[in-house]
Structure formats: C-alpha cells, structure tokens
Scaffold this active site. Sequence first.
Site, mmCIF file in Angstrom:
data_model
loop_
_atom_site.group_PDB
_atom_site.id
_atom_site.type_symbol
_atom_site.label_atom_id
_atom_site.label_comp_id
_atom_site.label_asym_id
_atom_site.label_seq_id
_atom_site.Cartn_x
_atom_site.Cartn_y
_atom_site.Cartn_z
ATOM 1 N N LYS A 65 66.039 84.951 65.038
ATOM 2 C CA LYS A 65 65.593 84.358 63.758
ATOM 3 C C LYS A 65 64.088 84.074 63.746
ATOM 4 C CE LYS A 65 70.121 82.602 62.663
ATOM 5 N NZ LYS A 65 71.016 81.522 62.282
ATOM 6 N N ASN A 86 66.766 84.148 58.352
ATOM 7 C CA ASN A 86 68.063 84.805 58.625
ATOM 8 C C ASN A 86 68.399 85.863 57.576
ATOM 9 O OD1 ASN A 86 68.830 83.131 56.452
ATOM 10 N ND2 ASN A 86 70.943 83.150 57.176
ATOM 11 N N ASP A 101 70.641 79.743 55.873
ATOM 12 C CA ASP A 101 71.530 78.873 56.662
ATOM 13 C C ASP A 101 71.463 77.426 56.153
ATOM 14 O OD1 ASP A 101 72.504 80.711 58.561
ATOM 15 O OD2 ASP A 101 70.706 80.501 59.788
ATOM 16 N N GLY A 124 68.509 72.184 68.139
ATOM 17 C CA GLY A 124 68.143 73.603 68.236
ATOM 18 C C GLY A 124 67.631 74.138 66.913
ATOM 19 N N GLY A 125 67.588 75.462 66.794
ATOM 20 C CA GLY A 125 67.047 76.108 65.611
ATOM 21 C C GLY A 125 67.815 75.762 64.340
HETATM 22 P P1 NDP Z 1 70.107 76.673 69.886
HETATM 23 O O1 NDP Z 1 70.305 77.449 71.122
HETATM 24 O O2 NDP Z 1 68.811 76.806 69.137
HETATM 25 O O3 NDP Z 1 70.270 75.085 70.228
HETATM 26 C C1 NDP Z 1 71.328 74.618 70.966
HETATM 27 C C2 NDP Z 1 71.372 73.064 70.920
HETATM 28 O O4 NDP Z 1 72.603 72.692 71.503
HETATM 29 C C3 NDP Z 1 70.289 72.342 71.685
HETATM 30 O O5 NDP Z 1 70.000 71.134 71.045
HETATM 31 C C4 NDP Z 1 70.951 72.095 73.059
HETATM 32 O O6 NDP Z 1 70.433 70.979 73.752
HETATM 33 C C5 NDP Z 1 72.361 71.804 72.611
HETATM 34 N N1 NDP Z 1 73.413 72.059 73.584
HETATM 35 C C6 NDP Z 1 73.865 73.259 74.024
HETATM 36 N N2 NDP Z 1 74.904 73.089 74.873
HETATM 37 C C7 NDP Z 1 75.092 71.752 74.980
HETATM 38 C C8 NDP Z 1 76.003 70.959 75.704
HETATM 39 N N3 NDP Z 1 76.934 71.495 76.520
HETATM 40 N N4 NDP Z 1 75.935 69.614 75.580
HETATM 41 C C9 NDP Z 1 75.018 69.054 74.758
HETATM 42 N N5 NDP Z 1 74.104 69.754 74.052
HETATM 43 C C10 NDP Z 1 74.156 71.093 74.159
HETATM 44 O O7 NDP Z 1 71.340 76.980 68.974
HETATM 45 P P2 NDP Z 1 71.418 77.167 67.394
HETATM 46 O O8 NDP Z 1 70.736 76.020 66.740
HETATM 47 O O9 NDP Z 1 70.992 78.539 67.046
HETATM 48 O O10 NDP Z 1 72.994 77.094 67.134
HETATM 49 C C11 NDP Z 1 73.699 75.869 67.223
HETATM 50 C C12 NDP Z 1 75.121 76.056 66.748
HETATM 51 O O11 NDP Z 1 75.124 76.349 65.357
HETATM 52 C C13 NDP Z 1 75.864 77.197 67.441
HETATM 53 O O12 NDP Z 1 77.124 76.710 67.833
HETATM 54 C C14 NDP Z 1 76.009 78.234 66.350
HETATM 55 O O13 NDP Z 1 77.190 78.978 66.506
HETATM 56 C C15 NDP Z 1 76.078 77.358 65.112
HETATM 57 N N6 NDP Z 1 75.708 78.053 63.843
HETATM 58 C C16 NDP Z 1 76.627 78.122 62.829
HETATM 59 C C17 NDP Z 1 76.326 78.749 61.641
HETATM 60 C C18 NDP Z 1 77.343 78.824 60.543
HETATM 61 O O14 NDP Z 1 77.113 79.569 59.580
HETATM 62 N N7 NDP Z 1 78.434 78.100 60.596
HETATM 63 C C19 NDP Z 1 74.997 79.351 61.391
HETATM 64 C C20 NDP Z 1 74.090 79.209 62.515
HETATM 65 C C21 NDP Z 1 74.450 78.586 63.691
HETATM 66 P P3 NDP Z 1 69.139 71.103 74.741
HETATM 67 O O15 NDP Z 1 67.927 71.059 73.864
HETATM 68 O O16 NDP Z 1 69.248 69.912 75.623
HETATM 69 O O17 NDP Z 1 69.283 72.405 75.485
#
Ligand code: NDP
Length: 265
Positions: A65, A86, A101, A124-125
């Site tokens: 993205k 996106n 999104d 995250g993103g």
């Molecule tokens: P990113 O990789 O950018 O960010 C991930 C985030 O999750 C970070 O804040 C990370 O923390 C945290 N994280 C990951 N694993 C754990 C864990 N085990 N315990 C606690 N924190 C955790 O991901 P995205 O923002 O791209 O995606 C996030 C979610 O959104 C995904 O599940 C994705 O499938 C979903 N999504 C759904 C959409 C929809 O249309 N329904 C559209 C887009 C995304 P840290 O900073 O500490 O690493």
Amino acid sequence: MPKQLFAIFGNPVSHSKSPLMHNLAFKGLGFDGCYNRYRLEEGKRLKETFFALKLKGINITVPHKEAAYKACDLLDPFAQKVGAVNTIVEKEGRLYGYNTDAPGFLKAISEFQEAQKVLFLGAGGTAQATAVILQEAGYEVTILNRSAGRLEKFAQEGFKTATFDTFTPETYDLVINMTSAGLEDENLPCPQTILDAVIPSAKACIDVIYGKETPFLKLAKQQGKPTKDGSDMLLYQGIIAFEHFTDHQFTFEEIKPHMQKAFEL
Ligand code: NDP
C-alpha cells in the site's frame, strides 16, 4: 469500448475475495469488466506491471500500500494525508490513487450511532488510515500498541497513545482490534487483563479481521457484548473502489447487492 481489466496486487494474494466481489458486480450491473489477481513480489515494479498488463484499475493489499502511494501521479487528499493507497485508476495514462479502506471502515461502524470514544488495539497501516478518518468524523480515538515505535506518528497527529505498560484504562464506547493478532494464530491483541478492564463498559467490540471468529471477538461475546468482524469493512472498501473503477456510473446502493453475493457463496 473494449473490456476493461482490473486486478488486485499483493503478496500473498491467493486468498483475496476481491476478484469475486468485483466480477459479481460487473456481471450484475452489465459493466464490461474483468478482475484478476496478481502476486506482485516487488513493490517498486507496481507501475511497470500495471501498464504491462494493460489494466484500467487495481486494488492493492499487503505489503504494497505504501509502494502504491509512491507509484501514483495524483492522489486524492485523504490518501495523500495517510500515505497509503489501496485503489488506483488509470486516466489518460496517469495513475490516480485513493484509500478506500478507511471510508469503508467508517461506514461499517456507522451502525453504532451513539459511539464517540474509541480504543484501537494496534498501530499498523490500517490503524493509521482509519484513526485519521475517525478523528475527522469527530470520534475521540486512543491508540494502544504492543511496542512504542509506531505510536510516535499517532502522538504527533494528536492521538492519545499508550503501550501495554503505560496504559490507564478509561471507558470506551467501541474497542477495536486493528492488529493481525488472531488472523493466523489464536493470540489476543493485548494482555487479557487490559481487555477485562475495557470490554465490560464498552457498547460493542469490533475486529478488522474477517472470515473467522478471533479470540478477541470470542472473549467479547463471552462478556455479552455486541460484536462485528471485518466483513463489512471489506465489502464497503470494495464498493467505494468499484465507484472509482467505473467512474461513478453506479451508486453505492446499486453496487452493494451484487458485491454482497461474494459473502454468501
Ligand atoms: P500491520 O502489519 O501494518 O500492523 C500490525 C499491527 O498489529 C501492529 O500494531 C503490531 O504491533 C500489531 N500486532 C501484530 N501481531 C500482534 C500480536 N500478536 N499481539 C499484539 N499486537 C500485534 O498490519 P495492517 O495494519 O496492514 O493490518 C492489520 C489487520 O487489519 C490485519 O489483520 C488485516 O487482515 C486487517 N485488515 C482488514 C481489512 C478489511 O477489509 N477487513 C482491510 C485491511 C486490513 P507492533 O507495532 O508492536 O508490531
């Protein structure tokens, strides 16, 4: 006009529902389009791949993205602000970028009309773009994240932020899992002690993950809370992308019943 070609770019991309969603809408609305999937390994090749495949538009998923944002010739103001794209549409040889999104998520939570104060689990993103649109819409958003690194940007943008160690629970109307915890594992997005402090006073709990009941939503249900997964967010971001792909020939409500069929199959 010849058939217009569309695709989703990502890596991995085999699981994506987008081809089904868009092809059902093309068929249902009589639009001469076809939507495929393309596994793009290197984000920096996005633009050349787009033109080599003679596409009219694409959606972009993980992890491209930000590369999509960089590949665009023109950005809509919201995509420009959040730095993530996106949806791309080609117009007269130039790539126009959008983020659907975040508006998709905003629409998905509109059913919780009384909600004002929101807790995001994750930074995250996806959290970045949705936090900004919620803030613009008048919600008060607090961001709680496992690690401190990603919180800096949120703090600069005026959000309340905390890590698990520095968090002092308050009352939130909505508690929202914005992490990938629970997507391919059985993890909670934060320690259960924190969830036990915020779920009881929440009006509802929401997850952006779709297609499965995450441990977070299971816990919220056990506590008797209304829950919502990420399916509507996925549907609504797709409808808004389709509006761009077809140059706003169809309204949201016209597209919805066709695209929604992808969730019934
Ligand atoms: P990113 O990789 O950018 O960010 C991930 C985030 O999750 C970070 O804040 C990370 O923390 C945290 N994280 C990951 N694993 C754990 C864990 N085990 N315990 C606690 N924190 C955790 O991901 P995205 O923002 O791209 O995606 C996030 C979610 O959104 C995904 O599940 C994705 O499938 C979903 N999504 C759904 C959409 C929809 O249309 N329904 C559209 C887009 C995304 P840290 O900073 O500490 O690493």
